[in-house]
Design an enzyme around this catalytic site. Structure first.
Site, short mmCIF file in Angstrom:
data_model
loop_
_atom_site.label_atom_id
_atom_site.label_comp_id
_atom_site.label_asym_id
_atom_site.label_seq_id
_atom_site.Cartn_x
_atom_site.Cartn_y
_atom_site.Cartn_z
N ARG B 44 37.98 63.62 44.44
CA ARG B 44 36.82 63.03 43.78
C ARG B 44 36.06 64.17 43.11
NH1 ARG B 44 34.08 66.38 45.99
NH2 ARG B 44 32.25 65.31 45.20
N GLY B 45 35.03 63.80 42.35
CA GLY B 45 34.32 64.80 41.57
C GLY B 45 34.83 64.72 40.14
N ARG B 87 38.87 54.55 38.58
CA ARG B 87 37.43 54.83 38.75
C ARG B 87 36.77 54.65 37.39
NH1 ARG B 87 35.92 58.44 42.86
NH2 ARG B 87 33.97 57.31 42.65
N GLN B 193 29.66 63.06 51.21
CA GLN B 193 30.23 64.24 50.55
C GLN B 193 29.39 65.49 50.80
OE1 GLN B 193 29.69 61.30 49.08
NE2 GLN B 193 31.35 60.73 47.70
N ASP B 234 28.69 62.77 36.70
CA ASP B 234 29.93 62.05 36.45
C ASP B 234 30.06 61.67 34.98
OD1 ASP B 234 29.25 61.54 39.47
OD2 ASP B 234 31.41 61.35 39.19
N ASN B 243 25.34 59.97 37.86
CA ASN B 243 25.88 60.80 38.94
C ASN B 243 25.81 60.00 40.23
OD1 ASN B 243 26.94 63.36 39.85
ND2 ASN B 243 24.97 63.77 40.80
N LYS B 244 26.30 60.59 41.28
CA LYS B 244 26.39 59.95 42.61
C LYS B 244 25.11 59.19 42.97
CE LYS B 244 29.17 59.78 44.74
NZ LYS B 244 30.03 58.56 44.66
#
Lengths: 345, 345
Positions: B44-45, B87, B193, B234, B243-244
């Site tokens: 991920r990332g 994703r 994470q 992201d 982002n997250k």
């Protein structure tokens, strides 16, 4: 759902650490067991802690073999000291202790008479808590509109009180009045009181509830999914509300999105001779963060911070809902300055 | 810590779902295994996802038995479609796919030639990612002062990239330059994470790190414990950073406390033909919220929301750190409008 009961010389309560897996009732037989149960958060929530402290002293009185009034008062004072060491932040602990100790001191008569008085006072405090919560619910429901989605943090429900709850009392009354509301529950790490307790008790009552992780609240607000925020309080001081860690963040988010932020708390939670700087914020075991229940979630030996509470300045609080009514921030500040609030024993 | 490698016809990578308990390398043999690994967040990332997509197409090319150029291009397009379904939010996925497919199309020659080209391009992208990250770190370190405590959310480290990281590249360069900094890592529910990956890789490098739950960030800021916030991205669109989940909340908190909020992201994360409304926010499995790793934390059948990302409007972002330098919000907006940013293939 009544959470605490005197049963013939023991205090029965739900062990909240094993919820929602099982509803296990445990029996506490003396002040040591009561203090451990509080420290381990088998009982938690400011109003429940206050009543539990009172029942703890009732256990001491009940178990005591002493015959003189002075000896019993001394034993009660020792037990009070044991209780004061359990949780430093919720003021109800100190309020519950003071009320029982003062009642005992004021009561004329010998040890036997004091024993009866202490137990009767603890029972009275438990009943009053339920009554106060219903009044909080009634007042607070006036703030709730049909169709509202209400976000709450931690658990300020039945399980945080003797019964009915504070923030969730508002939800319960609004629901009973036929308002079609929904609740969004922050899971509330590290101890997950939202996921484990709030979801459990609302689902049990058939009130619609959606669970989120704490870090989703801002996004849901930005999407228009939240109309009101209601939380409880562990202590209300002159300049701030002290409540479960994360409350301050939710308050800032509500402020930024123009969403009303309400605190529901009985006056037994008010401590208006103090300011936020005077309050000790409990720092708890790092393992609460590095483990989730029994599972490790971080590398060993990592440094951790684990403050159990945070401080929300009044500027982020739109109103405080207590048993006497809804106090706007300005009203609360005026009454707090006049010293006519929070004068409970 | 290099996170992904081509090893003689297979792609080797760290299974991030079992960190920090064990560092397990897994081997992916075809596009199906690559797609599953992405979906299950074994990798991920955003930057790592982009390079992984490129390597996924390299696996397709390597495994293919076809002899004509057209047949191989068709197989690559099918694999690209499989990858696109994994994703939806990180733009690097699409960037990585486009770059490989375009390279293959541009290359003259037959299937064998294309096979070599595709693998070479994937390897080049992996190496470029490391180089880009070092440049991000170098530029970003200019924003960091000796003694700063830097809060970060999720993992924008080595484990989110091929190596070195984006937000954590800034931390690494500042540390290598001798600045005595500390990092506060949000645990980042639901997938943790921060707790599992950021703490792991910083501890491994000997950089001081303190773990907190997501809902503690506001309190620590109010106490003066945070001087800077740096996160990854992201996708960076014209009006916002995606982002997250939880990033938006941290940005508002930083704004309210006057703490600079920086986003570290390579230009491969820029998608400046789009606005935030155009971006699909991935909604993931409710079990990610109701379970923490293998342990249930909420009653069964509870309704859950689980958006994996959120949207931080530019007004909360002080600067974006990319491989070309530090872009203030105003500079970024000006360049984004001129169309001279994010023009990577």
């Amino acid at each position: 759902m009544r959470t605490i009961e005197w049963r013939d010389g023991v205090v029965a309560t739900i062990d909240q650490t094993v919820l929602p897996d099982k509803e296990v009732w445990i029996e506490l037989r003396d002040i040591g067991e009561m203090a451990s149960a509080l420290k381990e958060m088998k009982m938690r929530g400011a109003p429940l802690i206050g009543v539990a402290a009172a029942y703890g002293l009732a256990l001491t009185a009940y178990n005591s073999k002493v015959e003189s009034r002075e000896d019993l008062l001394r034993e009660l004072e020792e037990s009070a000291e044991t209780l004061r060491m359990t949780r430093p932040t919720a003021v109800n602990l100190f309020w519950g202790i003071e009320r029982i100790v003062n009642k005992a001191k004021e009561t004329r008569g010998g040890a036997q008479k004091l024993r009866q008085t202490v137990l009767a006072e603890a029972e009275k405090m438990a009943d009053e808590d339920v009554d106060v919560n219903r009044r909080i619910g009634k007042h607070g429901s006036n703030l709730i509109s049909d169709g509202d989605i209400i976000l709450t943090h931690c658990n300020a429900g039945s399980l945080a009180t003797v019964d009915y709850g504070t923030a969730l009392a508002v939800v319960r009354v609004a629901w009973e009045e036929g308002k079609r509301i929904k609740v969004i529950a922050d899971e509330t790490r590290p101890k997950l009181q939202g996921a484990r307790l709030t979801v459990y008790e609302l689902a049990r009552d058939g009130i619609p509830v959606t669970l989120i992780t704490d870090n989703m609240a801002g996004y849901l607000m930005s999407k228009g999914f939240v109309q009101k925020v209601i939380v409880g309080a562990d202590r209300v001081v002159r300049d701030a509300v002290i409540n479960k860690i994360g409350t301050y963040t939710v308050a800032i988010l509500a402020h930024e999105h123009g969403i009303p932020f309400y605190v529901a708390a009985p006056t037994s939670t008010f401590d208006l001779s103090k300011e936020s700087d005077d309050v000790t914020i409990e720092e708890r075991d790092p393992n609460e963060v590095t483990f989730v229940r029994s599972v490790r979630v971080a590398p060993e030996d990592v440094e951790v911070m684990n403050p159990a509470f945070d401080i929300t300045p009044l500027k982020y609080v739109d109103a405080i809902i207590c048993e006497d009514g809804v106090l706007s921030r300005e009203e609360f500040q005026r009454l707090a300055e006049k010293g006519t609030l929070g004068t409970a024993p």
